[in-house]
Design a protein around this motif. Structure first.
Motif, PDB file in Angstrom:
ATOM      1  N   LEU A 323      44.848  36.627  19.340  1.00 39.68           N
ATOM      2  CA  LEU A 323      44.508  37.311  20.087  1.00 39.68           C
ATOM      3  C   LEU A 323      43.311  37.619  19.776  1.00 39.68           C
ATOM      4  CD1 LEU A 323      43.342  35.347  21.917  1.00 39.68           C
ATOM      5  CD2 LEU A 323      44.642  36.963  23.779  1.00 39.68           C
ATOM      6  N   GLN A 324      44.608  39.361  19.198  1.00 40.44           N
ATOM      7  CA  GLN A 324      43.499  40.313  18.878  1.00 40.44           C
ATOM      8  C   GLN A 324      42.995  39.481  17.348  1.00 40.44           C
ATOM      9  OE1 GLN A 324      45.942  43.135  18.148  1.00 40.44           O
ATOM     10  NE2 GLN A 324      46.929  44.077  21.061  1.00 40.44           N
ATOM     11  N   ALA A 325      43.324  38.922  16.590  1.00 47.26           N
ATOM     12  CA  ALA A 325      42.473  39.221  15.386  1.00 47.26           C
ATOM     13  C   ALA A 325      41.191  37.784  15.370  1.00 47.26           C
ATOM     14  CB  ALA A 325      43.737  37.989  14.833  1.00 47.26           C
ATOM     15  N   CYS A 326      41.404  37.045  16.908  1.00 40.08           N
ATOM     16  CA  CYS A 326      40.627  36.068  16.709  1.00 40.08           C
ATOM     17  C   CYS A 326      38.828  36.951  17.709  1.00 40.08           C
ATOM     18  CB  CYS A 326      40.922  35.180  18.138  1.00 40.08           C
ATOM     19  SG  CYS A 326      41.811  34.126  17.330  1.00 40.08           S
ATOM     20  N   GLN A 327      39.288  37.855  18.258  1.00 40.85           N
ATOM     21  CA  GLN A 327      39.298  38.646  19.482  1.00 40.85           C
ATOM     22  C   GLN A 327      38.083  39.058  18.084  1.00 40.85           C
ATOM     23  OE1 GLN A 327      40.254  41.119  21.998  1.00 40.85           O
ATOM     24  NE2 GLN A 327      40.744  39.204  23.447  1.00 40.85           N
ATOM     25  N   ALA A 328      38.309  40.202  17.628  1.00 40.19           N
ATOM     26  CA  ALA A 328      37.884  41.434  16.116  1.00 40.19           C
ATOM     27  C   ALA A 328      36.611  40.103  15.132  1.00 40.19           C
ATOM     28  CB  ALA A 328      38.762  41.374  15.123  1.00 40.19           C
ATOM     29  N   ALA A 329      37.147  39.090  15.077  1.00 37.85           N
ATOM     30  CA  ALA A 329      36.447  37.985  14.228  1.00 37.85           C
ATOM     31  C   ALA A 329      35.788  37.727  15.364  1.00 37.85           C
ATOM     32  CB  ALA A 329      37.020  36.806  13.829  1.00 37.85           C
ATOM     33  N   GLU A 330      35.282  37.216  16.522  1.00 34.85           N
ATOM     34  CA  GLU A 330      34.120  37.237  16.984  1.00 34.85           C
ATOM     35  C   GLU A 330      33.259  38.625  17.490  1.00 34.85           C
ATOM     36  OE1 GLU A 330      33.428  35.213  21.770  1.00 34.85           O
ATOM     37  OE2 GLU A 330      35.610  35.573  21.047  1.00 34.85           O
ATOM     38  N   LEU A 331      33.808  39.197  17.594  1.00 31.59           N
ATOM     39  CA  LEU A 331      33.202  40.861  17.689  1.00 31.59           C
ATOM     40  C   LEU A 331      32.205  40.593  16.278  1.00 31.59           C
ATOM     41  CD1 LEU A 331      35.430  43.275  19.673  1.00 31.59           C
ATOM     42  CD2 LEU A 331      33.634  42.200  20.555  1.00 31.59           C
ATOM     43  N   ILE A 332      33.341  40.946  14.932  1.00 31.25           N
ATOM     44  CA  ILE A 332      32.100  40.807  14.397  1.00 31.25           C
ATOM     45  C   ILE A 332      31.239  40.460  13.530  1.00 31.25           C
ATOM     46  CG2 ILE A 332      32.563  40.707  11.446  1.00 31.25           C
ATOM     47  CD1 ILE A 332      35.328  41.695  11.692  1.00 31.25           C
ATOM     48  N   ALA A 333      31.399  38.738  14.620  1.00 32.14           N
ATOM     49  CA  ALA A 333      30.422  38.015  14.289  1.00 32.14           C
ATOM     50  C   ALA A 333      28.642  37.928  15.335  1.00 32.14           C
ATOM     51  CB  ALA A 333      30.657  36.615  14.873  1.00 32.14           C
ATOM     52  N   LEU A 334      29.113  38.582  16.549  1.00 31.66           N
ATOM     53  CA  LEU A 334      28.610  39.086  17.176  1.00 31.66           C
ATOM     54  C   LEU A 334      27.346  39.920  16.387  1.00 31.66           C
ATOM     55  CD1 LEU A 334      27.168  38.495  19.884  1.00 31.66           C
ATOM     56  CD2 LEU A 334      29.274  39.906  20.894  1.00 31.66           C
ATOM     57  N   GLY A 335      28.182  41.158  16.526  1.00 31.48           N
ATOM     58  CA  GLY A 335      27.306  42.361  15.791  1.00 31.48           C
ATOM     59  C   GLY A 335      26.783  42.468  14.987  1.00 31.48           C
ATOM     60  N   ASP A 336      26.947  41.160  13.678  1.00 30.88           N
ATOM     61  CA  ASP A 336      26.229  41.189  12.871  1.00 30.88           C
ATOM     62  C   ASP A 336      24.850  39.811  13.275  1.00 30.88           C
ATOM     63  OD1 ASP A 336      26.312  40.340   9.484  1.00 30.88           O
ATOM     64  OD2 ASP A 336      26.064  38.710   9.961  1.00 30.88           O
ATOM     65  N   VAL A 344      19.198  47.392  18.565  1.00 31.80           N
ATOM     66  CA  VAL A 344      20.565  47.777  19.294  1.00 31.80           C
ATOM     67  C   VAL A 344      20.977  48.705  18.129  1.00 31.80           C
ATOM     68  CG1 VAL A 344      19.738  46.320  21.091  1.00 31.80           C
ATOM     69  CG2 VAL A 344      20.156  45.035  18.583  1.00 31.80           C
ATOM     70  N   GLN A 345      21.223  49.081  17.311  1.00 30.89           N
ATOM     71  CA  GLN A 345      22.026  49.531  16.498  1.00 30.89           C
ATOM     72  C   GLN A 345      23.552  50.371  16.431  1.00 30.89           C
ATOM     73  OE1 GLN A 345      20.993  52.484  13.303  1.00 30.89           O
ATOM     74  NE2 GLN A 345      21.578  50.822  11.803  1.00 30.89           N
ATOM     75  N   ALA A 346      23.419  50.588  18.025  1.00 28.99           N
ATOM     76  CA  ALA A 346      24.919  51.601  18.160  1.00 28.99           C
ATOM     77  C   ALA A 346      25.270  50.535  18.619  1.00 28.99           C
ATOM     78  CB  ALA A 346      24.147  52.790  19.510  1.00 28.99           C
ATOM     79  N   SER A 347      24.635  49.216  19.492  1.00 26.71           N
ATOM     80  CA  SER A 347      25.424  48.614  19.892  1.00 26.71           C
ATOM     81  C   SER A 347      25.958  47.889  18.912  1.00 26.71           C
ATOM     82  CB  SER A 347      24.829  47.312  21.268  1.00 26.71           C
ATOM     83  OG  SER A 347      24.568  48.613  22.137  1.00 26.71           O
ATOM     84  N   SER A 348      25.080  46.643  17.756  1.00 22.67           N
ATOM     85  CA  SER A 348      25.559  46.652  17.151  1.00 22.67           C
ATOM     86  C   SER A 348      27.240  47.168  15.954  1.00 22.67           C
ATOM     87  CB  SER A 348      24.862  46.368  15.732  1.00 22.67           C
ATOM     88  OG  SER A 348      25.460  45.232  14.411  1.00 22.67           O
ATOM     89  N   GLY A 349      26.629  48.455  15.613  1.00 22.93           N
ATOM     90  CA  GLY A 349      27.946  49.307  15.565  1.00 22.93           C
ATOM     91  C   GLY A 349      29.234  49.057  16.133  1.00 22.93           C
ATOM     92  N   LEU A 350      29.351  49.782  17.286  1.00 18.83           N
ATOM     93  CA  LEU A 350      30.596  49.113  18.550  1.00 18.83           C
ATOM     94  C   LEU A 350      30.723  48.237  18.166  1.00 18.83           C
ATOM     95  CD1 LEU A 350      32.303  50.755  20.361  1.00 18.83           C
ATOM     96  CD2 LEU A 350      30.500  49.629  21.975  1.00 18.83           C
ATOM     97  N   LEU A 351      30.059  46.923  18.268  1.00 23.47           N
ATOM     98  CA  LEU A 351      30.967  45.624  18.235  1.00 23.47           C
ATOM     99  C   LEU A 351      31.960  45.075  17.244  1.00 23.47           C
ATOM    100  CD1 LEU A 351      28.271  44.105  20.525  1.00 23.47           C
ATOM    101  CD2 LEU A 351      30.206  44.702  21.194  1.00 23.47           C
ATOM    102  N   SER A 352      30.287  45.491  15.744  1.00 23.24           N
ATOM    103  CA  SER A 352      30.964  45.252  14.571  1.00 23.24           C
ATOM    104  C   SER A 352      32.121  46.015  13.894  1.00 23.24           C
ATOM    105  CB  SER A 352      29.478  44.472  14.289  1.00 23.24           C
ATOM    106  OG  SER A 352      29.452  46.003  14.183  1.00 23.24           O
ATOM    107  N   THR A 353      32.012  47.215  14.337  1.00 27.13           N
ATOM    108  CA  THR A 353      33.440  48.492  13.762  1.00 27.13           C
ATOM    109  C   THR A 353      34.030  48.816  14.017  1.00 27.13           C
ATOM    110  OG1 THR A 353      30.761  48.540  12.040  1.00 27.13           O
ATOM    111  CG2 THR A 353      33.082  50.414  12.095  1.00 27.13           C
TER     112      THR A 353
END
Length: 607
Positions: A323-336, A344-353
């Protein structure tokens, strides 16, 4: 503990005297000690050390190491004890002496070659208590090249001479550098045992610094020491120099601080993000600063390594980890999807990194790897350029749009039609087919494999005989020369043919078309029309030239044949004028007068 009364820099007074006093990098020190211990058996006696097999729980196989190398390359940030550790290892081994060369020594190509001849296989005879009771023993030398990344700054041949020296040496060589990413250092690492030192943990360094300060008679708190360590970038030398210079353990001015962000690279920042777990989680502002080191590279680093956090972690709940891996993959895709928007670069960094690293990180994670997407990007860009060039050359002969040029079967049909003459050993027809489509031999060697290899289609050109390929190149060269050569007008001799040699006729795919009576008649008619047009054009140009020439102003004599063309005497016996001035109609003085040359020269006789 009684304070010491010695004077001098604290860095020299508290330098480690044995390996137990070295801070951190225990695994790296162990690797270097084992390499030096087995050096004689591997290099001199031919024993080969085998790679360590990965454990069953390891999901990612580590890269192979050059365990049988004649030299070792020690790299890492400055001030963490690389040179001191290597010197202590050399002194702890009774078989070796120590010879160190640093940046202050001349290390040009000539000097390194002389060292290779004199030091690479030397022995030192020591008098004392030898092993055989004779009081004499032989001792070899460990050669240390410190700051070898600076050898390429002056003489370019110094690094190459060092590589040759390593390949033939009979003594251990240790190369030390700070910048592992330098091009010359990467080339040197191919012949060395690559050992990387890291910055020690703040807690480990704080204990060692506290021990040093207590010996100097100062009492401090560990929390204050950790703050100074963080501000100095884990550089032990600078920490001790700062404390000794200011006389107290306080945060120095901004001019004395190191740029910690500038010292850290994307790999170090990615590693720190994955290790940001447990009770000592860095504040969100510091983790965002690590993201801002390289806003383009950091999301790629996290995306490449976010699953490696489960490599050494004990499996407690597979469902929870999935479940953690799935959440991380979804956040990386959303930040991309937000990375291209500056607002929204700060939000992108928080979500993707930041947040994906927190979900999947682990304190014992291995060093991050380089993003594989960047490695494949160069090949993809090259393929796009090749497809664009191929379409631009063939778009006048096809109705297939560029979007379907590769995705449909048109590319395969084009390849098979152009390769068919070569399969029948007809190089001339194949060259004509390529020439008519504005293509070269690169179509077979570079362009066609781009869309055939991913589809696992056969590369027929590889099975063509090399002699036939040579004939194809010659025929293409001839066709290009004929198309670029301007026609030269030649006067036909008595024995010359009445008609110029005609070029051969080729079809749409290079087939040779035969000549017929109809085609010959068409050629003759076209040649006659061309000649007639050229004659007409020439006569028109001649009339235009005569119209603007002064020769048209001369009077012509209209008399019987045999007389001279131009009249010389008039009826009264006087010389007739040679020039008649003509004035254009519409001007003020629109008359025609006869003028003699003496009328022009008379006013100028006095001068």
């Amino acid at each position: 503990m009684a304070p010491t009364t010695k004077r001098g820099p604290w860095v020299e007074r508290h330098r480690p005297r044995h390996l137990g006093e070295v801070i951190g990098n225990t695994d790296a020190v162990r690797k270097l000690a084992e390499w030096l211990r087995d050096w004689d058996d591997v290099v001199l006696h031919g024993k080969e050390k085998e790679q360590k097999k990965p454990e069953a729980w390891q999901k990612f196989v580590p890269a192979p190491e050059n365990l049988n190398a004649r030299a070792a390359l020690v790299s890492g940030p400055p001030g963490i004890g690389k040179t001191t550790t290597c010197a202590l290892l050399a002194r702890c081994n009774p078989k070796y002496g120590l010879m160190e060369f640093n940046a202050s020594d001349a290390r040009t190509k000539a000097i390194v070659e002389n060292m290779s001849k004199s030091l690479a296989g030397n022995h030192v005879l020591k008098f004392g208590n030898g092993k055989d009771g004779s009081g004499k023993s032989l001792e070899r030398t460990i050669i240390i090249f410190d700051e070898c990344d600076g050898m390429s700054g002056g003489d370019k041949g110094g690094m190459q001479a060092l590589k040759k020296m390593i390949q033939t040496t009979k003594n251990p060589i240790i190369c030390i550098c700070n910048d592992r990413g330098d091009a010359s250092v990467r080339d040197l690492a191919s012949v060395c045992y690559d050992i990387k030192f890291k910055r020690p943990e703040n807690s480990v360094m704080a204990k060692r610094i506290k021990h040093v300060l207590e010996r100097e008679g100062k009492k401090v708190e560990v929390r204050a020491i950790e703050a100074v360590i963080e501000n100095c970038g884990q550089d032990v030398r600078q920490i001790l120099n700062q404390v000794q210079f200011f006389g107290r353990l306080a945060t120095p001015g901004s001019g004395a601080l190191k740029d910690v962000q500038g010292m850290m690279g994307p790999f170090d920042a990615c590693e720190q993000l994955f290790k940001s777990r447990g009770p000592k989680v860095p504040p969100i502002q510091q983790r965002m600063d690590w993201f801002y080191l390289d806003t383009d590279m950091m999301p790629l680093m996290i995306q490449e390594n976010y699953l490696r956090g489960f490599q050494r972690r004990a499996v407690r709940s597979p469902d929870q980890e999935l479940l953690q891996a799935c959440q991380a993959a979804e956040l990386i895709a959303l930040g991309d999807t937000m990375s291209s928007e500056w607002e929204v670069q700060a939000s992108s960094g928080l979500l993707s990194t930041v947040y994906p690293a927190y979900l999947t990180g682990d304190e014992t994670i291995a060093r991050p790897t380089f993003p594989a997407w960047l490695q494949k990007r160069s090949g993809t860009a090259k393929a796009q350029r090749q497809v664009e060039d191929l379409y631009n050359k063939t778009k006048t002969f096809t109705s297939c749009p560029k979007s379907q040029f590769i995705t449909t079967s048109y590319s395969d049909m084009l390849y098979r039609s152009l390769i068919r003459p070569l399969q029948h050993a007809n190089a001339k027809e194949a060259a004509a087919a390529l020439f008519n489509m504005n293509l070269t031999r690169d179509f077979y060697t570079e362009q066609a494999p781009l869309f055939r290899t991913p589809l696992e289609l056969e590369d027929i050109y590889k099975r063509i005989d090399s002699k036939l390929k040579l004939q194809l190149r010659e025929q293409l060269t001839l066709l290009v020369q004929e198309s670029n050569t301007d026609p030269v007008k030649r006067k036909l001799g008595a024995d010359a043919p009445s008609k110029a040699a005609k070029k051969p006729r080729f079809g749409a795919f290079g087939e040779l078309l035969p000549d017929t009576a109809a085609t010959q008649a068409e050629d003759e008619e076209a040649a006659a029309e061309k000649k007639k047009a050229a004659t007409k054009k020439k006569s028109r140009k001649e009339s235009e030239r005569q119209a603007i020439s002064l020769m048209s102003w001369k009077q012509k004599k209209e008399g019987p044949a045999g007389d001279s063309e131009w009249s010389q005497l008039g009826e009264d016996g006087n010389k007739k004028p040679l020039l008649i001035m003509k004035y254009l109609d519409g001007h003020t003085n629109a008359v025609r007068r006869k003028v003699h040359l003496k009328d022009f020269l008379e006013p100028w006789r006095m001068f």
